[in-house]
Design a protein around this motif. Structure first.
Motif, PDB file in Angstrom:
ATOM      1  N   UNK A  41      29.411  45.445 -10.822  1.00  0.00           N
ATOM      2  CA  UNK A  41      28.010  45.374 -11.242  1.00  0.00           C
ATOM      3  C   UNK A  41      27.088  45.659 -10.061  1.00  0.00           C
ATOM      4  N   UNK A  42      27.420  45.156  -8.880  1.00  0.00           N
ATOM      5  CA  UNK A  42      26.599  45.420  -7.701  1.00  0.00           C
ATOM      6  C   UNK A  42      26.595  46.908  -7.350  1.00  0.00           C
ATOM      7  N   UNK A  43      27.766  47.549  -7.422  1.00  0.00           N
ATOM      8  CA  UNK A  43      27.846  48.986  -7.133  1.00  0.00           C
ATOM      9  C   UNK A  43      27.041  49.780  -8.163  1.00  0.00           C
ATOM     10  N   UNK A  44      27.148  49.410  -9.442  1.00  0.00           N
ATOM     11  CA  UNK A  44      26.366  50.102 -10.472  1.00  0.00           C
ATOM     12  C   UNK A  44      24.867  49.919 -10.260  1.00  0.00           C
ATOM     13  N   UNK A  45      24.456  48.725  -9.854  1.00  0.00           N
ATOM     14  CA  UNK A  45      23.037  48.473  -9.612  1.00  0.00           C
ATOM     15  C   UNK A  45      22.526  49.305  -8.445  1.00  0.00           C
ATOM     16  N   UNK A  46      23.277  49.370  -7.365  1.00  0.00           N
ATOM     17  CA  UNK A  46      22.866  50.171  -6.205  1.00  0.00           C
ATOM     18  C   UNK A  46      22.836  51.651  -6.568  1.00  0.00           C
ATOM     19  N   UNK A  75      24.399  58.100 -15.320  1.00  0.00           N
ATOM     20  CA  UNK A  75      25.634  57.397 -15.681  1.00  0.00           C
ATOM     21  C   UNK A  75      25.664  55.956 -15.166  1.00  0.00           C
ATOM     22  N   UNK A  76      25.307  55.679 -13.910  1.00  0.00           N
ATOM     23  CA  UNK A  76      25.349  54.270 -13.460  1.00  0.00           C
ATOM     24  C   UNK A  76      24.432  53.361 -14.270  1.00  0.00           C
ATOM     25  N   UNK A  77      23.247  53.860 -14.604  1.00  0.00           N
ATOM     26  CA  UNK A  77      22.311  53.045 -15.382  1.00  0.00           C
ATOM     27  C   UNK A  77      22.829  52.804 -16.797  1.00  0.00           C
ATOM     28  N   UNK A  78      23.361  53.829 -17.420  1.00  0.00           N
ATOM     29  CA  UNK A  78      23.898  53.685 -18.776  1.00  0.00           C
ATOM     30  C   UNK A  78      25.074  52.702 -18.779  1.00  0.00           C
ATOM     31  N   UNK A  79      25.957  52.785 -17.794  1.00  0.00           N
ATOM     32  CA  UNK A  79      27.069  51.840 -17.707  1.00  0.00           C
ATOM     33  C   UNK A  79      26.576  50.415 -17.483  1.00  0.00           C
ATOM     34  N   UNK A  80      25.575  50.258 -16.647  1.00  0.00           N
ATOM     35  CA  UNK A  80      25.035  48.938 -16.361  1.00  0.00           C
ATOM     36  C   UNK A  80      24.399  48.325 -17.612  1.00  0.00           C
ATOM     37  N   UNK A  81      23.692  49.122 -18.366  1.00  0.00           N
ATOM     38  CA  UNK A  81      23.060  48.631 -19.588  1.00  0.00           C
ATOM     39  C   UNK A  81      24.091  48.382 -20.682  1.00  0.00           C
ATOM     40  N   UNK A  82      25.130  49.203 -20.765  1.00  0.00           N
ATOM     41  CA  UNK A  82      26.132  49.084 -21.820  1.00  0.00           C
ATOM     42  C   UNK A  82      27.213  48.047 -21.514  1.00  0.00           C
ATOM     43  N   UNK A  83      27.264  47.524 -20.311  1.00  0.00           N
ATOM     44  CA  UNK A  83      28.317  46.589 -19.931  1.00  0.00           C
ATOM     45  C   UNK A  83      28.387  45.345 -20.824  1.00  0.00           C
ATOM     46  N   UNK A  84      27.273  44.674 -21.159  1.00  0.00           N
ATOM     47  CA  UNK A  84      27.374  43.522 -22.069  1.00  0.00           C
ATOM     48  C   UNK A  84      27.930  43.894 -23.446  1.00  0.00           C
ATOM     49  N   UNK A  85      27.544  45.048 -23.955  1.00  0.00           N
ATOM     50  CA  UNK A  85      28.049  45.491 -25.251  1.00  0.00           C
ATOM     51  C   UNK A  85      29.546  45.767 -25.187  1.00  0.00           C
TER      52      UNK A  85
END
Length: 129
Positions: A41-46, A75-85
Motif C-alpha cells: 500500500x505504501x509503494x502504491x501510494x508513493x 495503474x497505481x491509483x486504480x490499484x490503490x482505490x480497488x484494493x478494498x474491493x
C-alpha cells in the motif's frame, strides 16, 4: 427488530453454528503478510503521488489542453482505490466456500437415565441397569 437483525449478522460473521465445539478467543498477530500488505500500500501510494505530480506538477501561465498522461501512470491509483474491493471479494469467496453446518440439538448426558427410569425396555436397550 433492527437489533435482532444486527445480532444475527454478527453471529453469522463469527461462525455461530459452524462448529460443534465452543470456540475461544483468537489473538491476531502482525505477520509477514500484514507487513507485505502495508509495504504494498505504501509503494502504491508513493507511485500514485509521483504519477500525479508528473502529470499535473508543471505550471504554465497560459494554459492549454495538452492531453492526459500515459495510461500506465494511472495503474497505481486504480490499484490503490480497488484494493478494498479486491479484499472484500476474496473474503466473500472464502465465506461462501464454507457452508454453515446445521446445528443439531444435543441431549444432556443425564437424559438417557431420566427417560430410562420411566421405561424399563429403554433401560435394557441402553444397558443402564
Amino acid at each position: 427488530m433492527e437489533d435482532s437483525l444486527e445480532t444475527a449478522d454478527a453471529m453469522r460473521a463469527r461462525g455461530w453454528g459452524a462448529a460443534t465445539k465452543r470456540t475461544t478467543y483468537q489473538r491476531y498477530r502482525f505477520r509477514k503478510t500484514d507487513a507485505f500488505a502495508c509495504a504494498f500500500i505504501a509503494v502504491l501510494t508513493v507511485a500514485a503521488a509521483a504519477s500525479a505530480v508528473a502529470a499535473c506538477g508543471e505550471f504554465k501561465f497560459c494554459p492549454r489542453i495538452a492531453g492526459f498522461a500515459s495510461w500506465f501512470s494511472y495503474i497505481p491509483y486504480v490499484l490503490l482505490v480497488a484494493l478494498p474491493t479486491i479484499l472484500e471479494a476474496k473474503e466473500r469467496r472464502t465465506w461462501l466456500r464454507q457452508p454453515l453446518k446445521p446445528r443439531t440439538r444435543q441431549t444432556p448426558p443425564s437424559a438417557p437415565r431420566r427417560f430410562a427410569s420411566r421405561n424399563p425396555g429403554l433401560a435394557r436397550k441402553l444397558h443402564l441397569r
